[in-house]
Each structure stands twice: as structure tokens, then as C-alpha cells.
Motif scaffolding. Structure first.
Motif, PDB file in Angstrom:
ATOM      1  N   LEU A 226       0.820  -1.208   0.000  1.00  0.00           N
ATOM      2  CA  LEU A 226       0.000   0.000   0.000  1.00  0.00           C
ATOM      3  C   LEU A 226       0.857   1.262   0.000  1.00  0.00           C
ATOM      4  O   LEU A 226       0.566   2.235  -0.700  1.00  0.00           O
ATOM      5  CB  LEU A 226      -0.906  -0.009   1.235  1.00  0.00           C
ATOM      6  N   VAL A 227       1.948   1.241   0.775  1.00  0.00           N
ATOM      7  CA  VAL A 227       2.725   2.461   1.017  1.00  0.00           C
ATOM      8  C   VAL A 227       3.846   2.662   0.000  1.00  0.00           C
ATOM      9  O   VAL A 227       4.116   3.796  -0.419  1.00  0.00           O
ATOM     10  CB  VAL A 227       3.316   2.423   2.444  1.00  0.00           C
ATOM     11  N   ARG A 228       4.477   1.594  -0.417  1.00  0.00           N
ATOM     12  CA  ARG A 228       5.673   1.732  -1.247  1.00  0.00           C
ATOM     13  C   ARG A 228       5.447   2.509  -2.542  1.00  0.00           C
ATOM     14  O   ARG A 228       6.308   3.308  -2.938  1.00  0.00           O
ATOM     15  CB  ARG A 228       6.270   0.351  -1.536  1.00  0.00           C
ATOM     16  N   PRO A 229       4.308   2.330  -3.238  1.00  0.00           N
ATOM     17  CA  PRO A 229       4.109   3.126  -4.464  1.00  0.00           C
ATOM     18  C   PRO A 229       4.166   4.636  -4.217  1.00  0.00           C
ATOM     19  O   PRO A 229       4.672   5.390  -5.065  1.00  0.00           O
ATOM     20  CB  PRO A 229       2.723   2.692  -4.952  1.00  0.00           C
ATOM     21  N   PHE A 230       3.683   5.087  -3.053  1.00  0.00           N
ATOM     22  CA  PHE A 230       3.741   6.513  -2.732  1.00  0.00           C
ATOM     23  C   PHE A 230       5.190   6.941  -2.498  1.00  0.00           C
ATOM     24  O   PHE A 230       5.596   8.033  -2.900  1.00  0.00           O
ATOM     25  CB  PHE A 230       2.890   6.807  -1.488  1.00  0.00           C
ATOM     26  N   TYR A 231       5.945   6.078  -1.847  1.00  0.00           N
ATOM     27  CA  TYR A 231       7.360   6.372  -1.610  1.00  0.00           C
ATOM     28  C   TYR A 231       8.119   6.438  -2.933  1.00  0.00           C
ATOM     29  O   TYR A 231       8.925   7.343  -3.165  1.00  0.00           O
ATOM     30  CB  TYR A 231       7.971   5.312  -0.698  1.00  0.00           C
ATOM     31  N   GLU A 232       7.853   5.467  -3.804  1.00  0.00           N
ATOM     32  CA  GLU A 232       8.545   5.442  -5.099  1.00  0.00           C
ATOM     33  C   GLU A 232       8.212   6.675  -5.922  1.00  0.00           C
ATOM     34  O   GLU A 232       9.061   7.197  -6.662  1.00  0.00           O
ATOM     35  CB  GLU A 232       8.188   4.167  -5.868  1.00  0.00           C
ATOM     36  N   ALA A 233       6.977   7.176  -5.787  1.00  0.00           N
ATOM     37  CA  ALA A 233       6.606   8.400  -6.510  1.00  0.00           C
ATOM     38  C   ALA A 233       7.410   9.594  -6.003  1.00  0.00           C
ATOM     39  O   ALA A 233       7.757  10.494  -6.781  1.00  0.00           O
ATOM     40  CB  ALA A 233       5.111   8.678  -6.345  1.00  0.00           C
ATOM     41  N   GLU A 234       7.744   9.597  -4.706  1.00  0.00           N
ATOM     42  CA  GLU A 234       8.565  10.674  -4.156  1.00  0.00           C
ATOM     43  C   GLU A 234      10.033  10.541  -4.550  1.00  0.00           C
ATOM     44  O   GLU A 234      10.794  11.502  -4.455  1.00  0.00           O
ATOM     45  CB  GLU A 234       8.444  10.684  -2.619  1.00  0.00           C
TER      46      GLU A 234
END
Length: 263
Positions: A162-170
Motif C-alpha cells: 500500500l505504502v511503497r508506491p507513494f514512496y517510489e513516486a517521491e
């Protein structure tokens, strides 16, 4: 003839036998497992002979249930039903806000509640400090995963998928560490400390602490956040501010059914 005025609520008389019997239910909830009569009575601070009639009555209405094979007592179907209904009626934000109001008044710092929204960690409640904090925050503000205390708290406790895609976008500008390194160097510490922090390194002169709140399933439902000028903020893991925030988060988590009742 003068009619006596009703007693204030805190002086109203209850039914003592219900309060005494309630100690047995509290002991069962706290232990979280079926118990023998002798052990249950001891945990409730009464003799077994005194406890038994209460358990018989509680059994008749479904608050407790006795296992026929072992003789141990556990919570019954009515107790489970009441617990589920209570959880369905709970609003975690409404429950947390009064605690943070007290903490805001006590510390003079800005307090916030963040939940996981469609765009990531999102402020849904805010008590701003009279002291100037040069961060643009309001209800609906979305926090960074990598660069904020609340973002790191969610990253440490929500599923990686759930969280990693948001991190990768950053990470698109390649200034952030790869996820495995972020996991190893940052998130592992957040889990170990029960708290996350940023100490002036992300926004110059501004520090923050965030504590996770968990529900009855053990899922993180919100973060309690303190934000203040770095010069006025003690961000030590064992500092007074960290302890107060952990206590507040643990209190809300218990009321949401996380961990043994009364723990």
C-alpha cells in the motif's frame, strides 16, 4: 414540602452487586483467555465462593460461558456482541481529539491527527499553536511519506504494497534512498521506538513526533502528531514529549480494542 434535589451525577448511587460482579468481567477481558474459577476470582480480588454465583448469573444472560470439558470461564456470546457493536460505533478521530486538546494546552505546540487517505497521510484534525511554525498546514494537507514523521509512521505500520508506491513516486528525482534502505535505516527504528520523528532535517527549524494508533485488528488507523519549532521541541526517544505522545496513542488504541482491556 420541598422535593429533594437529585444528587450530582458523580454522587448517584449505583447497584453495588453489579459493580462487584463487573470485576470478574474486567478480569476476563484483561487476561484475554478462559480462566479457572479460582484464578478468575483471585484476579478479581474476591473469594471463589463469592465469585461463583455471579458467574452463574452472567452465564444465564450470555456474558460469560463455561467450557464443559475444562470448566474454565470465558467471555460469552453477549459480551462478544456488545464488543463488536461498541467497535462499530467508535470514531477514532473523535476519541483522540480531546486527548490532543489537553496535550496542546499543556505543551503550547501544534497537534494534528493524520489518517491514511487516497493521496497518502492526510490531516483531518488540527490544533494550531500560538507559536509560529512555518509549515503550510490545514485540514486536508497531505504529508510526504519519506519526509514527515506521520508519513514514516504509516510507512512503518501499513502494508508495504500500500505504502511503497507513494514512496517510489517521491523518489523520482533520485534524492531518496531505495526502499530497502529506507526500510532498514528508518522504518525499523520507527517500529522499535513505537514513534517516528523528524528533527529539523526535512523542514529547516521544524521538528515533529508522530505516534501510531491501532484498532482491535492491530491495524494502524491514524497518527497523533506534534509539530513545533526545533528550538522548543524535545524529540529525544525517551524525552517527556515522546512519553506523553506514546501514552496518548496507547490510550486511544486501548479504547479501540487494541491489546488487553485495562492494560
Amino acid at each position: 414540602m420541598n422535593t429533594p434535589e437529585p444528587k450530582p451525577e458523580h454522587e448517584q448511587r449505583g447497584i453495588q452487586s453489579i459493580e462487584v460482579g463487573g470485576q470478574l468481567l474486567r478480569a476476563l477481558a484483561h487476561q484475554g483467555r478462559p480462566m479457572a474459577l479460582k484464578d478468575l476470582a483471585a484476579a478479581a480480588g474476591m473469594a471463589a465462593a463469592k465469585a461463583h454465583p455471579y458467574l452463574v448469573s452472567f452465564g444465564k444472560i450470555g456474558l460469560v460461558e463455561q467450557d464443559k470439558a475444562s470448566g474454565r470461564y470465558g467471555l460469552g456470546p453477549l459480551a462478544l456482541q456488545l464488543g463488536l457493536m461498541s467497535l462499530q460505533q467508535v470514531d477514532p478521530v473523535r476519541m483522540a481529539a480531546p486527548l490532543l486538546d489537553e496535550l496542546a494546552a499543556e505543551t503550547g505546540h501544534t497537534l494534528a491527527i493524520a489518517v491514511w487517505g487516497t493521496a497518502g497521510p492526510t490531516i483531518v484534525w488540527l490544533a494550531e499553536s500560538p507559536a509560529a511554525v512555518h509549515v503550510n498546514m490545514r485540514q486536508g494537507t497531505v504529508f510526504s511519506i519519506a519526509g514527515t514523521a506521520s508519513g514514516r509512521a504509516f510507512a512503518a505500520h501499513l502494508p508495504e504494497a500500500l505504502v511503497r508506491p507513494f514512496y517510489e513516486a517521491e523518489r523520482r528525482d533520485d534524492t531518496l534512498a531505495p526502499w530497502p534502505q529506507f526500510e532498514r535505516q528508518v522504518l525499523a527504528e520507527v517500529r522499535a521506538q513505537g514513534l517516528s520523528r523528524t528533527d529539523g532535517g526535512v523542514v529547516a527549524g521544524v521538528s515533529a513526533l508522530a505516534a501510531p494508533v491501532f484498532d482491535h485488528r492491530g491495524a494502524m488507523v491514524l497518527a497523533l502528531v506534534i509539530i513545533a519549532p526545533s528550538a522548543a521541541m524535545d524529540t529525544a526517544w525517551d524525552g517527556a514529549m515522546a512519553r506523553r505522545l506514546r501514552e496518548a496513542a496507547a490510550s486511544v488504541s486501548r479504547r479501540l480494542g487494541h491489546g488487553p482491556a485495562g492494560a
